[in-house]
Motif scaffolding. Structure first.
Motif, PDB file in Angstrom:
ATOM      1  N   GLN A   1      -5.537  12.542   3.237  1.00 27.50           N
ATOM      2  CA  GLN A   1      -6.777  13.111   2.682  1.00 27.50           C
ATOM      3  C   GLN A   1      -7.484  12.096   1.784  1.00 27.50           C
ATOM      4  O   GLN A   1      -8.699  11.931   1.860  1.00 27.50           O
ATOM      5  CB  GLN A   1      -6.479  14.364   1.868  1.00 27.50           C
ATOM      6  N   PHE A   2      -6.728  11.450   0.911  1.00 28.87           N
ATOM      7  CA  PHE A   2      -7.279  10.477  -0.020  1.00 28.87           C
ATOM      8  C   PHE A   2      -7.978   9.349   0.736  1.00 28.87           C
ATOM      9  O   PHE A   2      -9.124   8.999   0.424  1.00 28.87           O
ATOM     10  CB  PHE A   2      -6.143   9.933  -0.900  1.00 28.87           C
ATOM     11  N   LEU A   3      -7.305   8.780   1.740  1.00 30.85           N
ATOM     12  CA  LEU A   3      -7.899   7.683   2.503  1.00 30.85           C
ATOM     13  C   LEU A   3      -9.116   8.152   3.305  1.00 30.85           C
ATOM     14  O   LEU A   3     -10.118   7.435   3.388  1.00 30.85           O
ATOM     15  CB  LEU A   3      -6.852   7.033   3.404  1.00 30.85           C
ATOM     16  N   ALA A   4      -9.043   9.343   3.867  1.00 32.32           N
ATOM     17  CA  ALA A   4     -10.190   9.881   4.609  1.00 32.32           C
ATOM     18  C   ALA A   4     -11.380  10.079   3.679  1.00 32.32           C
ATOM     19  O   ALA A   4     -12.522   9.746   4.031  1.00 32.32           O
ATOM     20  CB  ALA A   4      -9.816  11.191   5.296  1.00 32.32           C
TER      21      ALA A   4
ATOM     22  N   TYR B   1       0.825  -1.210   0.000  1.00 33.57           N
ATOM     23  CA  TYR B   1       0.000   0.000   0.000  1.00 33.57           C
ATOM     24  C   TYR B   1       0.858   1.258   0.000  1.00 33.57           C
ATOM     25  O   TYR B   1       0.470   2.265  -0.588  1.00 33.57           O
ATOM     26  CB  TYR B   1      -0.994  -0.013   1.162  1.00 33.57           C
ATOM     27  N   HIS B   2       2.026   1.194   0.622  1.00 34.60           N
ATOM     28  CA  HIS B   2       2.941   2.337   0.560  1.00 34.60           C
ATOM     29  C   HIS B   2       3.330   2.606  -0.894  1.00 34.60           C
ATOM     30  O   HIS B   2       3.324   3.746  -1.345  1.00 34.60           O
ATOM     31  CB  HIS B   2       4.184   2.072   1.424  1.00 34.60           C
TER      32      HIS B   2
ATOM     33  N   SER C   1       1.787  12.889  -1.583  1.00 31.05           N
ATOM     34  CA  SER C   1       2.485  13.313  -0.365  1.00 31.05           C
ATOM     35  C   SER C   1       1.789  12.670   0.840  1.00 31.05           C
ATOM     36  O   SER C   1       0.672  12.165   0.727  1.00 31.05           O
ATOM     37  CB  SER C   1       2.444  14.836  -0.226  1.00 31.05           C
ATOM     38  N   ALA C   2       2.446  12.696   1.988  1.00 30.35           N
ATOM     39  CA  ALA C   2       1.860  12.128   3.204  1.00 30.35           C
ATOM     40  C   ALA C   2       0.505  12.776   3.508  1.00 30.35           C
ATOM     41  O   ALA C   2      -0.460  12.097   3.872  1.00 30.35           O
ATOM     42  CB  ALA C   2       2.813  12.279   4.381  1.00 30.35           C
ATOM     43  N   GLU C   3       0.421  14.086   3.346  1.00 29.00           N
ATOM     44  CA  GLU C   3      -0.842  14.796   3.594  1.00 29.00           C
ATOM     45  C   GLU C   3      -1.903  14.369   2.583  1.00 29.00           C
ATOM     46  O   GLU C   3      -3.062  14.149   2.947  1.00 29.00           O
ATOM     47  CB  GLU C   3      -0.615  16.302   3.521  1.00 29.00           C
TER      48      GLU C   3
END
Length: 158
Positions: free
Chosen positions: A132-135, A118-119, A126-128
């Motif tokens: 956001q994407f997963l949320a 998944y990484h 980006s980490a942010e």
């Protein structure tokens, strides 16, 4: 010519359904690149659900992995044939499902590669953006599941 009642269709690559389908293709491709083709992402989800909830019935399992009951039964039959689960007959023709030692071993072999997989899939963000994407994905799925639950006659897709 487009009218107010019939607006022009968006470009294909701007349509949510197309983008979701492409994201699914990328996820499945990454899954197979990581784990091979002996197991599918849906079979993996079923094994994980049974790891978390040993002995659940097929109807509950179907709900946990968001499949219809007949598809879940078909996949359970295949997993049983592979020796990864056992199905025990319960009252009213229900079946309790459990992982076998071989099914547990399959998961133990796979799990160390899940997080890196998944990484790699999310790495372009980006980490942010990943957060956001997963949320947004969780919100999208949750809200659509809730809307479907309120609309009788809508069944889960396979």
């Amino acid at each position: 010519m487009p009218t107010p009642k019939n607006p022009p269709a968006p470009a294909l690559h701007a349509e949510p359904g197309h983008l979701i389908r492409r994201a699914h293709q990328l996820a499945v491709s990454t899954f197979h690149d990581t784990h091979g083709r002996e197991i599918t992402p849906v079979q993996y989800a079923i094994l994980r659900a049974l790891q978390d909830h040993p002995g659940i019935d097929q109807v509950t399992l179907a709900d946990k992995v968001a499949l219809d009951t007949s598809t879940t039964a078909d996949i359970a039959t295949r997993l049983e044939a592979k020796g990864w689960i056992v199905r025990e007959l319960l009252a009213r023709r229900q079946r309790a499902l459990r992982l076998t030692a071989a099914g547990e071993a399959m998961l133990q072999d796979m799990l160390p590669r899940v997080a890196p997989m998944y990484h790699r899939l999310l790495e372009p963000l980006s980490a942010e953006e990943q957060a956001q994407f997963l949320a947004l994905l969780r919100k999208f799925v949750h809200l659509n599941d809730a809307a479907r639950a309120e609309s009788p006659g809508k069944s889960r897709e396979t």
